[in-house]
Motif scaffolding. Structure first.
Motif, PDB file in Angstrom:
ATOM      1  N   TRP A   9      -4.570  -5.480  11.747  1.00 48.40           N
ATOM      2  CA  TRP A   9      -5.262  -5.491  10.942  1.00 48.40           C
ATOM      3  C   TRP A   9      -6.821  -5.585  10.328  1.00 48.40           C
ATOM      4  O   TRP A   9      -7.489  -5.645  11.874  1.00 48.40           O
ATOM      5  CB  TRP A   9      -5.160  -6.524   9.417  1.00 48.40           C
ATOM      6  CG  TRP A   9      -4.505  -7.991   9.938  1.00 48.40           C
ATOM      7  CD1 TRP A   9      -3.907  -8.460   9.996  1.00 48.40           C
ATOM      8  CD2 TRP A   9      -6.511  -8.565   9.937  1.00 48.40           C
ATOM      9  NE1 TRP A   9      -3.885  -9.667  10.596  1.00 48.40           N
ATOM     10  CE2 TRP A   9      -5.326  -9.860  10.675  1.00 48.40           C
ATOM     11  CE3 TRP A   9      -7.437  -8.917   9.948  1.00 48.40           C
ATOM     12  CZ2 TRP A   9      -6.353 -11.694  11.241  1.00 48.40           C
ATOM     13  CZ3 TRP A   9      -8.428  -9.264   9.984  1.00 48.40           C
ATOM     14  CH2 TRP A   9      -7.774 -10.897  10.056  1.00 48.40           C
ATOM     15  N   LYS A  39     -10.414  -6.340   8.602  1.00 47.90           N
ATOM     16  CA  LYS A  39     -11.534  -7.430   7.735  1.00 47.90           C
ATOM     17  C   LYS A  39     -13.056  -6.700   7.289  1.00 47.90           C
ATOM     18  O   LYS A  39     -13.066  -7.153   8.704  1.00 47.90           O
ATOM     19  CB  LYS A  39     -10.686  -8.611   7.556  1.00 47.90           C
ATOM     20  CG  LYS A  39     -10.821  -9.760   6.596  1.00 47.90           C
ATOM     21  CD  LYS A  39      -9.727 -10.680   6.688  1.00 47.90           C
ATOM     22  CE  LYS A  39     -10.524 -11.610   5.303  1.00 47.90           C
ATOM     23  NZ  LYS A  39      -9.657 -13.378   5.441  1.00 47.90           N
ATOM     24  N   THR A  98      -9.051  -6.928   3.038  1.00 47.59           N
ATOM     25  CA  THR A  98      -8.544  -6.326   4.012  1.00 47.59           C
ATOM     26  C   THR A  98      -7.684  -5.576   3.561  1.00 47.59           C
ATOM     27  O   THR A  98      -7.157  -5.299   3.192  1.00 47.59           O
ATOM     28  CB  THR A  98      -6.932  -7.784   4.176  1.00 47.59           C
ATOM     29  OG1 THR A  98      -7.993  -9.044   4.279  1.00 47.59           O
ATOM     30  CG2 THR A  98      -6.131  -7.608   5.490  1.00 47.59           C
ATOM     31  N   PHE A 135      -4.861  -2.248   6.334  1.00 45.63           N
ATOM     32  CA  PHE A 135      -4.239  -2.157   7.070  1.00 45.63           C
ATOM     33  C   PHE A 135      -2.815  -0.784   7.357  1.00 45.63           C
ATOM     34  O   PHE A 135      -3.008  -0.466   6.188  1.00 45.63           O
ATOM     35  CB  PHE A 135      -3.102  -3.164   8.109  1.00 45.63           C
ATOM     36  CG  PHE A 135      -2.414  -3.436   6.627  1.00 45.63           C
ATOM     37  CD1 PHE A 135      -0.985  -2.913   6.762  1.00 45.63           C
ATOM     38  CD2 PHE A 135      -2.203  -4.335   5.547  1.00 45.63           C
ATOM     39  CE1 PHE A 135       0.031  -3.092   5.886  1.00 45.63           C
ATOM     40  CE2 PHE A 135      -1.511  -5.034   4.311  1.00 45.63           C
ATOM     41  CZ  PHE A 135      -0.430  -4.490   4.899  1.00 45.63           C
ATOM     42  N   LEU A 165       2.228  -7.132   5.298  1.00 44.92           N
ATOM     43  CA  LEU A 165       1.142  -7.115   6.244  1.00 44.92           C
ATOM     44  C   LEU A 165       2.004  -8.797   7.105  1.00 44.92           C
ATOM     45  O   LEU A 165       1.836  -8.016   8.349  1.00 44.92           O
ATOM     46  CB  LEU A 165       0.092  -8.039   5.315  1.00 44.92           C
ATOM     47  CG  LEU A 165      -0.878  -8.658   6.611  1.00 44.92           C
ATOM     48  CD1 LEU A 165      -1.574  -8.236   7.590  1.00 44.92           C
ATOM     49  CD2 LEU A 165      -2.017  -9.445   5.993  1.00 44.92           C
ATOM     50  N   GLN A 198       3.862  -5.589   9.679  1.00 47.63           N
ATOM     51  CA  GLN A 198       2.526  -5.451  10.402  1.00 47.63           C
ATOM     52  C   GLN A 198       2.663  -6.401  11.088  1.00 47.63           C
ATOM     53  O   GLN A 198       1.956  -5.397  12.116  1.00 47.63           O
ATOM     54  CB  GLN A 198       1.256  -5.210   9.606  1.00 47.63           C
ATOM     55  CG  GLN A 198       0.368  -4.633  10.368  1.00 47.63           C
ATOM     56  CD  GLN A 198       0.735  -2.968  10.216  1.00 47.63           C
ATOM     57  OE1 GLN A 198       1.286  -2.450  10.101  1.00 47.63           O
ATOM     58  NE2 GLN A 198      -0.605  -2.233  10.787  1.00 47.63           N
TER      59      GLN A 198
END
Length: 769
Positions: free
Chosen positions: A121, A123, A141, A143, A294, A297
């Motif tokens: 990810w 940020k 954030t 992704f 997330l 992920q």
């Protein structure tokens, strides 16, 4: 002076402090991708400063008409370009109707970007004072999901610091985008549908000429004090649609916008069902929500790292660099689709068109063979087999006959689409890299089946090309290859480039041997191939004649092979005597001056010694390394990794380490002053080779893995894993010994420092260095 603003960290790429001059470089360095799509690290909110907008969809391209002063027979009609796709990440932000724009804010503090490579990810956080004096604290954030690869996710939080304020989010889709790189400023996209439904919006568009159909989609909602706020309808136009989320936010409180977006494409769905597919993708994402998606992920990346990580102790910059390289390779290509390949810039920019080069076969296949299932590498080889007929067409356009195949220097669909004459028609060594990859795949995996099924047909087409491209020189009584450019692109239109001649000879010999092997062991496939290609004994005899009498320029005085016939005619001034103000020469010198200089853009003869190291002695390597390295400026991203491997083979670990740092931190430290154009994805695989093949000394010898491990003095240890013929081998090297362990059911015999070592499942074997 190289850039040095990226903070050292084991698992993250970190930038602290806002600097408008770094924005475009950071947009490249913090790029994200998931194999199906990717994007530069552009700000979600409007930014009026200099920026390079870039979102890309794998396999979607436009044939931009070639722009030349005059036409030449056989010249490619277009340069294929991966397109800047419709923008789904956009979120305009207004605080009391004042736009949030980091280019106009009165003050910016605590600015930080982080690309977390371990978890996948990106940020960005900062505090800003707007022109209306309102202060906000922002955290974003983002992704691109590996689990639902058509979907990306954004969390955008704003806390108002100094007073109550109205916060308005305007998430949007925009298909009115342009490419940075365009020959004629053509319109690349045509938008046909712009619509919304409840809290979702869709733009359906298609590429001009190639007619790829894409549905760009989004869904947005916000949370404030645990209460959900649904978006209302915003503005729309022929190429734009937005939603609005607006809320009075109390001082010290935070509001968070969640946005899902992405693309569904006609290459994966029926044309009339792109919006339906988009809704299905959004249903999956919204059912999970941002935070659960997330977590998935993080788990997906943990699985990738389990096999592909290289751990280094004692050198944080080296550790950060190799993980950055491995991370970007996995963001670009995961091996799920044999229609796709690996572009030199991946999803990080538009230079080189985003197309396929010889880099895949020469540099990337070893990485994918060793860190994933061998089927991933097989798909990359199948990609070339699927384009064989186009390669034959490409050769035919140049006057070659009888099924001779010239694979393109640059391609999307098998057609040549490169814009530079000296590369399109002269850099023919790419044929050899493709043939070598077939051999390299078999050598490493032990899977010979690709050759009778597909590879032999490719080899026959390539060999027919080499036999016709060489001509007999009565003066030399040898076959010569004239008018070429080798891997060193700082020598154009030269005669008898050693690397080109050598790989041509090798291809002819290798193809001849494979024909015999298939004839003896795969009679049915052999009959099919002979029927299809009409290869005759007389033709094979011609191949043997050309291979047996190939000319290689050689200097008796220096006792080395010459890069090409005229290399010693140059004024041989070493790079160490070149004023640093003249570097990089490709940005400071005219092309005429470069071509007359002795300077080498990338490994050329040393590339050949890397591919065919068993053909030469250690002493021969040392002579050629010492002769050519002083003239090499390494202004190709593909150069330092080969030099690092060769220096390690020669036991020169100080030099090998310096070359490793150069290849691994090429983009992080912006050695070539061009990172804002995008990252050097394919050379990143060379960085992996620098450690595994260079420092680890990994080779295939006698049909088994072999290691001659060494370690840079800056490191206390390093470790890596290899998937070798479905057995996972872990190698850990420290200053005193090397440890080996395996996962699997079978014992494996390897060589370490030229001695046999038996690895047994469940046991750790240690060998003194």
């Amino acid at each position: 002076m190289n850039q040095d603003y990226i903070k050292s960290d084991h698992w993250s790429i970190i930038e602290e402090g806002f600097n408008a001059e770094r924005v475009k470089s950071s947009e490249s360095l913090f790029s994200i991708g998931n194999g199906a799509m990717g994007q530069r690290a552009n700000f979600e909110e409007n930014y009026s400063g200099e920026t390079f907008q870039g979102s890309y969809i794998a396999g979607v391209y436009y044939p931009d008409k070639t722009r030349v002063g005059w036409w030449k027979n056989g010249y490619p009609e277009y340069f294929a370009k991966v397109l800047n796709a419709p923008n789904w990440i956009g979120i305009n932000v207004f605080i009391n109707n004042e736009p949030l724009d980091l280019n106009t804010c009165k003050e910016i503090s605590d600015f930080k970007r982080e690309l977390n490579m371990q978890e996948g990810w990106y940020k960005r956080t900062f505090k800003a004072t707007l022109p209306n004096t309102i202060k906000v604290e922002v955290a974003i954030t983002r992704f691109l999901s590996l689990d639902i690869d058509e979907v990306g996710a954004i969390s955008y939080s704003i806390k108002v610091i100094n007073q109550d304020a109205n916060v308005k989010f305007v998430p949007y889709l925009d298909s009115g985008i342009t490419n940075e790189d365009s020959n004629w400023d053509d319109k690349f996209w045509n938008t046909t549908v712009v619509e919304d439904f409840e809290n979702r919006a869709f733009i359906t568009s298609h590429t001009m000429k190639t007619n790829f159909k894409v549905c760009t989609f989004m869904q947005a909602n916000a949370v404030y004090k645990d209460n959900e706020i649904i978006a209302t309808k915003g503005d729309s136009s022929e190429t734009f649609i937005s939603a609005i989320i607006e809320k009075e936010v109390e001082k010290g409180e935070e509001i968070t916008l969640y946005k899902f977006g992405g693309y569904t494409v006609s290459t994966n769905h029926e044309n009339g069902k792109l919006q339906e597919a988009a809704n299905i993708a959004l249903d999956k994402a919204s059912a999970l929500g941002f935070h659960k998606l997330l977590e998935k992920q993080k788990n997906a990346w943990a699985s990738i790292w389990e096999m592909s990580d290289i751990s280094i102790l004692g050198d944080v910059k080296a550790q950060q660099a190799i993980r950055f390289n491995i991370f970007q390779l996995n963001q670009t290509y995961l091996g799920t689709d044999s229609r796709l390949n690996i572009g030199p810039k991946g999803f990080t920019g538009e230079k080189y068109g985003g197309s396929t080069y010889w880099d895949t076969e020469a540099y990337c296949i070893p990485f994918y063979m060793a860190t994933k299932d061998q089927q991933v590498a097989r798909k990359l080889l199948k990609y070339r087999y699927n384009h064989l007929e186009k390669a034959i067409e490409n050769a035919k356009k140049l006057g070659f006959v009888k099924g001779a195949a010239l694979y393109p220097m640059v391609t999307m669909n098998g057609e040549e689409c490169h814009n530079e004459w000296e590369i399109t028609f002269e850099e023919i060594h790419r044929n050899g890299a493709i043939a070598f990859a077939i051999y390299n795949y078999y050598r490493y995996t032990g899977d010979y089946s690709y050759i009778p099924e597909m590879g032999l047909e490719v080899l026959i087409g390539i060999s027919r090309f080499w036999q016709q491209r060489a001509n007999f020189s009565s003066a030399k009584e040898k076959y010569v290859i004239l008018g070429v450019t080798g891997p060193n692109e700082y020598e154009n239109n030269v005669n008898n480039n050693w690397y080109t001649n050598y790989i041509a000879k090798w291809c002819l010999d290798f193809t001849t041997a494979q024909l015999q092997k298939v004839k003896e062991e795969y009679a049915e496939e052999y009959a099919r191939i002979i029927d299809k290609t009409a290869v005759s004994d007389a033709e094979i005899k011609d191949w043997k004649t050309v291979a047996g009498k190939m000319y290689f320029p050689y200097s008796e005085e220096n006792n080395v092979y010459l890069q090409q016939d005229g290399f010693l005619d140059k004024e041989l001034i070493k790079v160490s005597n070149l004023d640093t103000s003249q570097r990089p020469i490709n940005q400071k010198w005219s092309w005429d001056r470069i071509l007359r200089s002795p300077y080498i853009k990338q490994a050329d003869i040393l590339q050949g010694f890397y591919f065919f190291e068993d053909h030469f002695t250690q002493e021969e390597l040392e002579k050629h390394f010492d002769f050519y390295e002083p003239f090499t400026v390494h202004e190709s991203s593909l150069s330092p990794c080969v030099h690092s491997i060769q220096a390690a083979k020669l036991g020169r670990m100080g030099q090998a380490y310096n070359f490793y740092l150069r290849t691994s931190r090429l983009d992080l430290d912006d050695y070539n002053k061009e990172v804002e154009e995008g990252l050097h994805i394919t050379s990143m695989a060379g960085t992996w080779m620098s450690i595994v093949e260079g420092f680890g000394g990994m080779r295939i010898q006698d049909n088994a893995l072999s290691f001659i491990p060494q370690i840079p003095e800056q490191w206390s240890s390093y470790s890596f894993k290899l998937n070798f013929r479905n057995t996972i081998i872990t190698v850990t090297v420290n200053t005193k010994e090397t440890s080996f362990s395996i996962l699997g059911d079978q014992e494996v015999t390897i060589q370490v420092n030229h001695k046999k070592v038996v690895l047994i499942p469940g046991e750790v074997v240690k060998v003194t260095n």
